[in-house]
Design an enzyme around this catalytic site. Structure first.
Site, PDB file in Angstrom:
ATOM      1  N   ASN A   9      37.583  35.038  36.089  1.00 13.13           N
ATOM      2  CA  ASN A   9      37.466  36.313  35.376  1.00 13.13           C
ATOM      3  C   ASN A   9      38.607  37.208  35.846  1.00 13.13           C
ATOM      4  O   ASN A   9      38.576  37.709  36.963  1.00 13.13           O
ATOM      5  CB  ASN A   9      36.095  36.945  35.685  1.00 13.13           C
ATOM      6  N   LYS A  11      39.389  40.047  34.796  1.00 11.81           N
ATOM      7  CA  LYS A  11      39.030  41.476  34.683  1.00 11.81           C
ATOM      8  C   LYS A  11      40.162  42.258  34.000  1.00 11.81           C
ATOM      9  O   LYS A  11      40.868  41.700  33.159  1.00 11.81           O
ATOM     10  CB  LYS A  11      38.660  42.045  36.053  1.00 11.81           C
ATOM     11  N   HIS A  96      28.269  41.326  32.595  1.00 11.07           N
ATOM     12  CA  HIS A  96      28.901  41.398  33.918  1.00 11.07           C
ATOM     13  C   HIS A  96      28.478  42.690  34.614  1.00 11.07           C
ATOM     14  O   HIS A  96      28.284  43.715  33.956  1.00 11.07           O
ATOM     15  CB  HIS A  96      30.431  41.340  33.780  1.00 11.07           C
ATOM     16  N   GLU A  98      30.007  44.859  36.188  1.00  9.44           N
ATOM     17  CA  GLU A  98      30.857  46.030  35.929  1.00  9.44           C
ATOM     18  C   GLU A  98      30.512  46.653  34.577  1.00  9.44           C
ATOM     19  O   GLU A  98      30.633  47.867  34.397  1.00  9.44           O
ATOM     20  CB  GLU A  98      32.339  45.627  36.038  1.00  9.44           C
ATOM     21  N   GLU A 166      25.808  36.943  40.391  1.00  5.54           N
ATOM     22  CA  GLU A 166      26.811  37.699  41.139  1.00  5.54           C
ATOM     23  C   GLU A 166      26.137  38.903  41.789  1.00  5.54           C
ATOM     24  O   GLU A 166      25.938  39.936  41.130  1.00  5.54           O
ATOM     25  CB  GLU A 166      27.912  38.195  40.201  1.00  5.54           C
ATOM     26  N   GLY A 172      34.086  41.822  44.725  1.00  4.42           N
ATOM     27  CA  GLY A 172      35.286  42.586  45.040  1.00  4.42           C
ATOM     28  C   GLY A 172      35.271  43.225  46.418  1.00  4.42           C
ATOM     29  O   GLY A 172      36.118  44.045  46.750  1.00  4.42           O
ATOM     30  N   SER A 213      33.425  37.479  45.636  1.00  2.00           N
ATOM     31  CA  SER A 213      34.359  37.223  46.743  1.00  2.00           C
ATOM     32  C   SER A 213      34.539  35.738  47.050  1.00  2.00           C
ATOM     33  O   SER A 213      34.688  35.337  48.205  1.00  2.00           O
ATOM     34  CB  SER A 213      33.924  37.985  48.006  1.00  2.00           C
TER      35      SER A 213
HETATM   36  P1  13P Z   1      35.569  38.858  43.058  1.00  2.00           P
HETATM   37  O1  13P Z   1      35.714  37.355  43.152  1.00  2.00           O
HETATM   38  O2  13P Z   1      36.860  39.578  43.006  1.00  2.00           O
HETATM   39  O3  13P Z   1      34.617  39.377  44.078  1.00  2.00           O
HETATM   40  O4  13P Z   1      34.878  39.142  41.623  1.00  2.00           O
HETATM   41  C1  13P Z   1      33.731  38.479  41.300  1.00  2.00           C
HETATM   42  C2  13P Z   1      33.423  38.727  39.878  1.00  2.00           C
HETATM   43  O5  13P Z   1      32.954  39.790  39.518  1.00  2.00           O
HETATM   44  C3  13P Z   1      33.737  37.671  38.907  1.00  2.00           C
HETATM   45  O6  13P Z   1      33.167  37.951  37.667  1.00  2.00           O
END
Ligand code: 13P
Length: 257
Positions: A9, A11, A96, A98, A166, A172, A213
């Site tokens: 992803n 983002k 997701h 976010e 997640e 992140g 992560s």
């Molecule tokens: P990170 O791997 O940067 O923590 O992000 C995870 C994520 O939200 C993937 O969709």
């Protein structure tokens, strides 16, 4: 047996030219084919989907979008429909964290998006996960079960369905969950809710991914867990070598390749 997946992803990162370079580098690293038994999926920003498709169309890499709207077409300025995506990619991330927390997408909206994505013939990756305060209150399993139940309210078959767990506190932050912490959810709450909705056998067919992560250094611990069929990778998927290594380790650990 469910299949195994490594999903990147990206983002809101990469310009179009950067996305094309990153996709080219991943394709080159993987050579002619993704290691057997593993589906490697990259999810660039919307504006880069078509240019990236052009790069990967003769490779085994699959393409995913990071979001989609709940209607097929119409007066929804700025939105992208699943029908538009169906010509371009195979997967779509829905719900997701976010989008749940920053864009305030609620249970109902996510359920509607899931329905639209499946109707368009795309594979949805339904993302679920609790916040740190929900976990501290002992509510992680209940939160995830509710996200699954409401996300799948109009989905009548598990065919093509992927779930990504997640935990919000691991995204992140550089602080992944530990494999031991997640199995109550990946092997417990998620399977139990899927079994309630579709039956025990169907529940076992759904690939469940871990995200938060993930790096080449820590991915093996998650992949060794039988209730996890792959990973949803954020930051590390922006590095071609790191993402390719995660794909390779997925094949090695899950398919013995
Ligand atoms: P990170 O791997 O940067 O923590 O992000 C995870 C994520 O939200 C993937 O969709």
């Amino acid at each position: 047996m469910p299949e195994y997946l490594a999903v990147g992803n990206w983002k809101m990162n990469t310009t179009v030219s950067e996305a094309v370079m990153l996709a080219s580098a991943i394709k080159e690293n993987l050579g002619n084919s993704t290691p057997q038994g593993v589906e490697a999926v990259i999810c660039p920003p919307f504006v880069s989907l078509v240019p990236v498709l052009d790069v990967i169309k003769d490779s085994s890499l699959k393409l995913g979008a990071q979001n989609a709207y709940s209607e097929a077409k119409g007066a929804f300025t700025g939105e992208i429909s699943p029908n538009m995506l169906a010509d371009i990619c195979q997967y779509v991330l829905i719900g997701h964290s976010e989008r749940r927390h920053i864009m305030r997408e609620g249970y109902q909206v996510i359920g509607q998006k899931m329905k639209a994505v499946v109707a368009a013939g795309l594979r949805p990756v339904l993302c679920v996960g609790e916040t740190l305060s929900q976990r501290k209150q002992g509510a992680a399993e209940a939160v995830v079960r509710r996200q699954i139940e409401t996300g799948l309210v109009d989905i009548h078959s598990v065919e093509g369905l992927v779930i990504a767990y997640e935990p919000v506190w691991a995204i992140g932050t550089g602080v992944p969950a530990t494999p031991v912490t997640v199995i109550d959810i990946t092997g417990g709450a998620i399977r139990a809710e899927l079994a309630k909705l579709y039956g025990e056998d169907a529940a076992l067919e759904v690939p469940v991914l871990y995200g938060g992560s993930v790096t080449p250094e820590n991915v093996s611990g998650f992949l060794q867990e039988p209730s996890i069929q792959g990973t949803l990778v954020g930051g590390a998927s922006l590095n071609a070598d790191q993402f390719t290594e995660i794909v390779r380790l997925t094949a090695e650990i899950k398919s013995g390749v």
